[in-house]
Scaffold this active site. Structure first.
Site, PDB file in Angstrom:
ATOM      1  N   ASP A   1       3.145   9.433  -0.709  1.00 50.53           N
ATOM      2  CA  ASP A   1       2.152   8.847  -0.297  1.00 50.53           C
ATOM      3  C   ASP A   1       2.064   7.606  -1.509  1.00 50.53           C
ATOM      4  O   ASP A   1       2.246   7.974  -2.475  1.00 50.53           O
ATOM      5  CB  ASP A   1       0.922   9.627  -0.271  1.00 50.53           C
ATOM      6  CG  ASP A   1       0.042   9.142   0.703  1.00 50.53           C
ATOM      7  OD1 ASP A   1      -0.116   8.221   1.012  1.00 50.53           O
ATOM      8  OD2 ASP A   1      -0.771  10.047   0.917  1.00 50.53           O
TER       9      ASP A   1
ATOM     10  N   HIS B   1       0.850  -1.303  -0.003  1.00 52.28           N
ATOM     11  CA  HIS B   1       0.025   0.148  -0.124  1.00 52.28           C
ATOM     12  C   HIS B   1       0.773   1.287  -0.141  1.00 52.28           C
ATOM     13  O   HIS B   1       0.353   2.540  -0.246  1.00 52.28           O
ATOM     14  CB  HIS B   1      -1.130  -0.069   1.282  1.00 52.28           C
ATOM     15  CG  HIS B   1      -1.859  -1.154   1.198  1.00 52.28           C
ATOM     16  ND1 HIS B   1      -3.468  -0.663   0.885  1.00 52.28           N
ATOM     17  CD2 HIS B   1      -1.908  -2.318   1.253  1.00 52.28           C
ATOM     18  CE1 HIS B   1      -3.943  -1.842   0.668  1.00 52.28           C
ATOM     19  NE2 HIS B   1      -3.397  -2.819   1.093  1.00 52.28           N
TER      20      HIS B   1
HETATM   21  P1  ADQ Z   1      -3.164   5.957   4.510  1.00 48.90           P
HETATM   22  O1  ADQ Z   1      -1.957   6.436   4.703  1.00 48.90           O
HETATM   23  O2  ADQ Z   1      -3.956   5.810   5.855  1.00 48.90           O
HETATM   24  O3  ADQ Z   1      -3.252   4.883   3.650  1.00 48.90           O
HETATM   25  P2  ADQ Z   1      -5.206   7.337   2.696  1.00 48.90           P
HETATM   26  O4  ADQ Z   1      -5.018   6.473   1.320  1.00 48.90           O
HETATM   27  O5  ADQ Z   1      -5.644   8.621   2.272  1.00 48.90           O
HETATM   28  O6  ADQ Z   1      -3.875   7.130   3.524  1.00 48.90           O
HETATM   29  O7  ADQ Z   1      -6.484   6.815   3.265  1.00 48.90           O
HETATM   30  C1  ADQ Z   1      -6.715   7.087   4.571  1.00 48.90           C
HETATM   31  C2  ADQ Z   1      -8.379   6.805   4.612  1.00 48.90           C
HETATM   32  O8  ADQ Z   1      -8.890   7.217   6.257  1.00 48.90           O
HETATM   33  C3  ADQ Z   1      -9.490   7.584   3.800  1.00 48.90           C
HETATM   34  O9  ADQ Z   1     -10.454   6.560   3.530  1.00 48.90           O
HETATM   35  C4  ADQ Z   1      -9.988   8.676   4.792  1.00 48.90           C
HETATM   36  O10 ADQ Z   1     -11.224   9.178   4.418  1.00 48.90           O
HETATM   37  C5  ADQ Z   1     -10.127   7.957   6.120  1.00 48.90           C
HETATM   38  N1  ADQ Z   1      -9.771   9.105   7.170  1.00 48.90           N
HETATM   39  C6  ADQ Z   1      -8.700   9.855   7.340  1.00 48.90           C
HETATM   40  N2  ADQ Z   1      -8.812  10.726   8.412  1.00 48.90           N
HETATM   41  C7  ADQ Z   1     -10.045  10.288   8.828  1.00 48.90           C
HETATM   42  C8  ADQ Z   1     -10.696  10.670  10.207  1.00 48.90           C
HETATM   43  N3  ADQ Z   1     -10.680  11.687  10.800  1.00 48.90           N
HETATM   44  N4  ADQ Z   1     -12.006  10.079  10.422  1.00 48.90           N
HETATM   45  C9  ADQ Z   1     -12.380   9.002   9.362  1.00 48.90           C
HETATM   46  N5  ADQ Z   1     -11.819   8.453   8.517  1.00 48.90           N
HETATM   47  C10 ADQ Z   1     -10.521   9.282   8.239  1.00 48.90           C
HETATM   48  C11 ADQ Z   1      -2.306   3.822   3.154  1.00 48.90           C
HETATM   49  C12 ADQ Z   1      -1.168   4.438   2.306  1.00 48.90           C
HETATM   50  C13 ADQ Z   1      -1.828   5.185   1.186  1.00 48.90           C
HETATM   51  C14 ADQ Z   1      -2.899   4.270   0.363  1.00 48.90           C
HETATM   52  C15 ADQ Z   1      -3.689   3.622   1.336  1.00 48.90           C
HETATM   53  C16 ADQ Z   1      -4.747   2.473   0.527  1.00 48.90           C
HETATM   54  O11 ADQ Z   1      -0.477   5.163   3.086  1.00 48.90           O
HETATM   55  O12 ADQ Z   1      -0.963   5.773   0.374  1.00 48.90           O
HETATM   56  O13 ADQ Z   1      -3.560   5.277  -0.585  1.00 48.90           O
HETATM   57  O14 ADQ Z   1      -3.062   3.103   2.397  1.00 48.90           O
HETATM   58  O15 ADQ Z   1      -3.632   1.744  -0.156  1.00 48.90           O
END
Ligand code: ADQ
Length: 462
Positions: free
Chosen positions: A364, A156
């Protein structure tokens, strides 16, 4: 018929709708569709020497097989090797890497134990899909225990260039372990190239004419499978009567005309201090934006046992306080900083109610927030996505305003451009973005990966 067995460090609670973290969100969606077995840590830390029994719990079509972790495993495998060696390395932050031999031993130990507990649950036709950097050596451990089933791996986070990965003392062991999988999935084409380069430069390998990679005397299929979201479900969440109320409250309560939103786990890779500084720069450069714009930053806590995370939290609190102190008024708070998880329905509504989605990680894997922001918009009057060139999502989402997240002035100017963009341009950019987000959604991600992993059973998970 084949059963899908998903293995990830943490098994998420499928009934919770406030979960933050891309992996939990994406896998929750995938498994709810296909059904199957989800194996991993239950989130509990128990005393060393305690019984680490597997617990099976069925929820709908998904059975969760979870184990607790001992204090020592937690410190060495999770906080240590996973989050103080692999996470910073893969995000190009060698300054934050803390390598210790005990961390590496802990990592191998937990992967071995995970293999022991999974072997007992496997059926002959199972298809095994392992996720993320915590479990790089799991396939090698399963193979050592006689497992013949197809095993795939999805990373990921970014796969760094060889020059960075070489800083981890056990780099060859890590990459060689990956060759025990049948299929390796990466987020972007750039990650695949980095993997191929490591294999050829340090594993005496090369890329075969059919695209497979050969190195360390073994071959593996390595391809990009960009992760996506469930677009329809997220868009629908942003349009419910409850969502309308959230948006109305947002516009009524905050006496500002426009809103910028950022949503990220509070992680040093997400570029949060730079983002706050860029917002301050916007207010400096464009005084008409004072009292007219608000930055809402939602950043729930994560990995608080790692010192770098406490530091970033303090820095962010200091920055938001100083911007509010310098610019705020009795009827305008420039920065709204929320340090907790929010229901996904509320997030969707907030995305729809905000004119700019600000997604500026320093590095990211993909970034699902960028895709969620696009999916949540009102197509007749959409907001503008400002996106870091170093998010995997930027490889695809070209119609966003692409910025350098280290360049504060660049972000400030993109914010100004987004806040003043004419409706026609907003619509045409959003239309193109939405098409891309739809074309590479969660279903496409899951099905294309599983088609590569188990072509003969393709379709059974759809
Ligand atoms: P993350 O680093 O966690 O994921 P991201 O892909 O942006 O980053 O996903 C975060 C998820 O958590 C989103 O669905 C978002 O809506 C949710 N989220 C964030 N803050 C929140 C809050 N306060 N309350 C509720 N929900 C919240 C890792 C990798 C990324 C990759 C993903 C998926 O670091 O690069 O895109 O996995 O593979």
């Amino acid at each position: 018929m084949s059963r899908l067995v998903v293995v990830s460090n943490r098994v998420a609670d499928l009934e919770k709708t406030t979960q933050s973290g891309g992996l939990a969100v994406a896998l929750g969606d995938a498994l709810r569709q296909s059904g199957g077995l989800w194996c991993g840590w239950d989130g509990n830390v128990v005393e060393d020497g305690a019984d680490l029994k597997t617990t099976l719990k069925k929820k709908g079509r998904v059975t969760a097989a979870t184990v607790p972790m001992t204090r020592r495993d937690y410190e060495e495998y999770y906080v240590g090797f996973s989050n103080q060696v692999l996470w910073p390395t893969c995000h190009y932050r060698l300054d934050l890497v803390k390598f210790e031999n005990a961390y590496f031993d802990g990592y191998r130990r937990v992967n071995q134990r995970m293999a022991d507990s999974i072997v007992e649950l496997l059926l002959p036709d199972d298809i095994i899909w392992v996720h993320d950097y915590h479990l790089i050596s799991l396939a090698a451990e399963l193979r050592a225990r006689g497992v013949k089933q197809r095993i795939g791996f999805f990373l990921h986070i970014p796969f760094p260039p060889p020059g960075i990965l070489l800083a981890v003392p056990v780099h060859n062991w890590l990459v060689k372990s990956l060759f025990s999988f049948d299929v390796l999935g990466f987020q972007t084409g750039a990650d695949v190239v980095n993997f191929q380069r490591f294999a050829s430069e340090h594993g005496e390998g090369h890329v075969l004419s059919d695209g497979r990679v050969m190195a360390f005397g073994q071959t593996v299929t390595a391809r990009a499978f960009p992760i996506g979201i469930d677009v329809g479900a997220f868009a629908a969440m942003a349009r419910t009567p409850d969502a309308e109320q959230v948006i109305e409250r947002l516009h009524r309560r905050l006496l500002a005309r426009s809103h910028i939103i950022g949503v990220d786990r509070l992680d040093y890779t997400k570029g949060l201090p730079e983002r706050m500084k860029a917002f301050r720069r916007l207010l400096e450069l464009f005084p008409d934006k004072r009292r007219a714009v608000t930055l809402m930053q939602i950043a729930p806590p994560t990995r608080e046992d790692v010192a770098a995370y406490t530091e970033i939290r303090e820095e962010l609190e200091g920055l938001s306080g100083s911007i509010n102190g310098a610019y705020g008024n009795f009827d305008w708070t420039p920065v709204r900083y929320i340090h907790r998880n929010i229901k996904r329905e509320t997030l969707a509504a907030l995305f729809r109610g905000c004119q700019v989605g600000l997604v500026t990680p320093l590095r990211d894997g993909m970034n699902l927030v960028a895709k969620e922001y696009v999916a949540a918009q009102n197509e007749d009057d959409p907001g503008v996505l400002v996106l870091s060139r170093f998010a995997g999502a930027a490889e695809d989402l070209e119609e966003a305003l692409i910025v350098n997240p280290y360049d504060i002035d660049d972000i400030a100017h993109a914010l100004q451009q987004g806040l003043t963009m004419p409706l026609d341009e907003r619509r045409s950019r959003h239309k193109a973005l939405l098409e891309r987000v739809r074309a590479r959604d969660a279903k496409h991600w899951r099905e294309s990966f599983l088609a590569a992993l188990a072509p003969q059973t393709y379709g059974v998970f759809a």
